[in-house]
Design a protein around this motif. Structure first.
Motif, mmCIF file in Angstrom:
data_model
loop_
_atom_site.group_PDB
_atom_site.id
_atom_site.type_symbol
_atom_site.label_atom_id
_atom_site.label_comp_id
_atom_site.label_asym_id
_atom_site.label_seq_id
_atom_site.Cartn_x
_atom_site.Cartn_y
_atom_site.Cartn_z
ATOM 1 N N ARG A 51 107.757 -12.189 23.457
ATOM 2 C CA ARG A 51 106.621 -11.550 22.568
ATOM 3 C C ARG A 51 105.540 -12.456 22.265
ATOM 4 O O ARG A 51 105.463 -13.706 22.587
ATOM 5 N N LEU A 52 104.344 -11.711 22.216
ATOM 6 C CA LEU A 52 103.085 -12.416 22.061
ATOM 7 C C LEU A 52 103.360 -12.963 20.418
ATOM 8 O O LEU A 52 103.387 -12.191 19.578
ATOM 9 N N LEU A 53 102.929 -13.982 20.351
ATOM 10 C CA LEU A 53 102.845 -14.563 19.069
ATOM 11 C C LEU A 53 101.680 -14.449 18.207
ATOM 12 O O LEU A 53 100.419 -14.375 18.835
ATOM 13 N N THR A 54 101.798 -14.294 16.960
ATOM 14 C CA THR A 54 100.691 -14.042 15.879
ATOM 15 C C THR A 54 100.043 -15.549 15.680
ATOM 16 O O THR A 54 100.629 -16.711 16.359
ATOM 17 N N SER A 55 99.069 -15.493 15.017
ATOM 18 C CA SER A 55 98.397 -16.854 15.056
ATOM 19 C C SER A 55 99.324 -17.820 14.115
ATOM 20 O O SER A 55 99.485 -18.973 14.406
#
Length: 554
Positions: A517-521
């Motif tokens: 998954r793409l991580l948030t900041s």
């Protein structure tokens, strides 16, 4: 660039879809989470070998599909040459059935693995951990130098000439070997041909000769019986024809008052005329039959000669002997013409050898002319990577013969420290040094190749601390002109990415699955802090992670 990767039923992956971005894409995750699994799945659409063992669910197919944005990379000619419909957004898919059979598709059109590999080699490059071992391979070293000196078109032309050179060399050797073997048999073949030519054989003549032999052998008996037949038919007053003539005369005397007599008279007369003709033919045949012992001897000798030839050549007819004679004639002509054929092939070989040598020398000259700039570029990159005293040199040795790569043997010589002699880098470089050197080479290669995407699988192996930060800077610099997907364990490099993906294992279901998954900041700060301090994240690690990411402290 690679926009989307879809993986279904591969290893620990049930279904996984990743949307990649331009610039530097970072992939991190714990050891064993499945980063290499994702890389392996991607390798399938790059043409790697497919096996049924990779299927997660053995009864279902595995599908790996990548969508690539090819706009601006001038690949239309490749698609036209291979009869594939071009699209800026091109889809490449690999399908593996439960039996392990695979099929490849480009924009839904089935293609061979060869075409698939040719296409993806112009789209994406993968650097895996084991590729550092390639640094010791002479072919790899040459390919790096050729990529830097832009020799690829010259090499393509040379390899075409080289293949012709190899083919002609092999062909000439075969012809000479055949000529040598054939010439040893030439005298015997010529003797056989001469014998058959002198026989002046005619198709089917043995049947005629056997019939004539029978006639000559029984000539006296034939004449005696023909004479007897003639005598019975027409030789004297008691012959058949005289008797028939009297029968006709008798019937004619009663025909005027006995009607059937006229028809009987006509029939007997018809028989008499036919028998008269037969008697004449018998007389003529009797005159033709001669008692000729000399001709009988000649016919017998001719048949004996034919039989002898048939036994010698193990055949049963004159027609087969004629066929052998024609084949021998072709063989003898080929052998006597071998010298001419050899001369012709030698002339062709000399011409292509001169061309190949000329092309190989031009390639060698280009390599040597560009090697100084190549050396300086590598040393400059190594300096950036914390090796200010590293020395690098390309050593050339003439091969003395044509090879697939030309006439040069290239060896990369390396020294990591001041006043240390240059030596074959495979003998003296450490793991970290090899990683930095490979990164330098890859950095130069991708610029000259103009590839849309490069994937770096832990190219930072063996480096840490400040050097890791410098490695990250080089990778970040590469990402300014292309898409970079970098798998790393180092926070100093992970923080350089514009997008950060986390690979992890989902064990909430009955079976373990690899997910990404793409991580948030905020998640990214946590992930980099974990990379810095381990599972137990400290405030100092959080602060350091924010600093690495360039975030403002809250």
């Amino acid at each position: 660039m690679l926009k989307t990767l879809l993986v279904q039923n591969y290893a620990l992956i049930d279904t996984l879809e990743i949307d990649f971005h331009q610039g530097l894409n970072i992939i991190t995750g714990e050891t064993g989470a499945g980063k290499s699994i994702i890389l392996g799945a991607l390798g399938l659409i790059l043409g790697n070998r497919a096996e049924a063992t990779v299927l997660k669910e053995k009864s279902k197919p595995c599908v790996v599909e990548g969508t690539f944005n090819l706009a601006g990379y001038s690949l239309q000619d490749f698609f036209v040459d291979n009869d594939i419909e071009y699209a800026d957004l091109t889809t490449i898919r690999r399908h593996i059935n439960p039996a392990g059979k695979s099929r490849a598709f480009v924009n839904e059109l089935p293609v061979t693995l060869s075409i698939l590999k040719d296409l993806v080699s112009q789209i994406i490059d993968i650097h895996s951990q084991h590729q550092n071992l390639l640094l010791a391979d002479g072919k790899f070293q040459l390919s790096v130098l050729d990529s830097f000196t832009d020799n690829l078109q010259q090499l393509a032309s040379y390899r075409d000439s080289y293949q012709k050179y190899r083919s002609l060399t092999s062909e000439l050797e075969n012809i000479k070997e055949k000529a040598s073997q054939a010439k040893a048999d030439l005298d015997y073949l010529q003797f056989q041909l001469k014998q058959l030519n002198e026989a002046k054989l005619k198709s089917g003549e043995e049947i005629e000769l056997e019939s004539l032999q029978q006639q000559l052998s029984h000539a006296e008996e034939i004449k005696s019986n023909l004479q007897s037949a003639f005598t019975l038919l027409n030789a004297d007053e008691s012959s058949i024809l005289i008797w028939l003539k009297e029968a006709v005369s008798s019937l004619s005397k009663i025909s005027h008052f006995f009607n059937p007599a006229e028809e009987l008279q006509a029939r007997i007369e018809s028989c008499r005329v036919e028998l008269k003709d037969i008697a004449h033919e018998v007389e003529m045949q009797n005159e033709r039959v001669l008692l000729d012992p000399a001709e009988l001897e000649a016919v017998t000798q001719r048949l004996d000669m034919i039989l002898s030839l048939q036994q010698k050549h193990r055949v049963s007819s004159v027609d087969e002997l004629i066929e052998i004679r024609e084949k021998l004639d072709v063989q003898v002509n080929e052998i006597t013409n071998y010298d001419q054929v050899v001369s012709q092939k030698e002339a062709e070989l000399e011409k292509i050898t001169k061309l190949a040598l000329k092309q190989a020398q031009e390639i060698s000259d280009t390599r040597k002319a560009g090697s100084k700039k190549f050396e300086d570029s590598i040393k400059a990159l190594l300096t950036q990577l914390g090796m200010p005293y590293a020395d690098f040199k390309v050593n050339f040795e003439p091969l003395g013969e044509l090879r697939p790569q030309g006439i040069d043997r290239v060896t990369f010589l390396f020294s990591a420290n001041k006043q240390m002699p240059l030596n074959d880098l495979s003998k003296i470089a450490s793991g970290g040094e090899l990683s930095r050197l490979m990164l330098s080479l890859k950095s130069l290669m991708v610029k000259t190749k103009g590839l849309p995407t490069i994937i770096l699988d832990e190219i930072d192996t063996g480096v840490s601390g400040e050097v890791a930060d410098k490695v990250g800077n080089i990778i970040s610099s590469m990402a300014k002109s292309m898409q970079v997907i970098n798998i790393t364990h180092l926070p100093q490099i992970a923080c350089k990415g514009s997008h950060h993906f986390l690979v992890y294992k989902d064990q909430e279901k009955e079976t373990t699955e690899t997910r990404i998954r793409l991580l948030t900041s905020q998640e990214r700060i946590t992930e980099i802090a974990k990379m810095l301090s381990g599972e137990k994240i400290s405030e100092a690690a959080i602060t350091n992670a924010k600093h690495l990411l360039g975030s403002e402290l809250n």
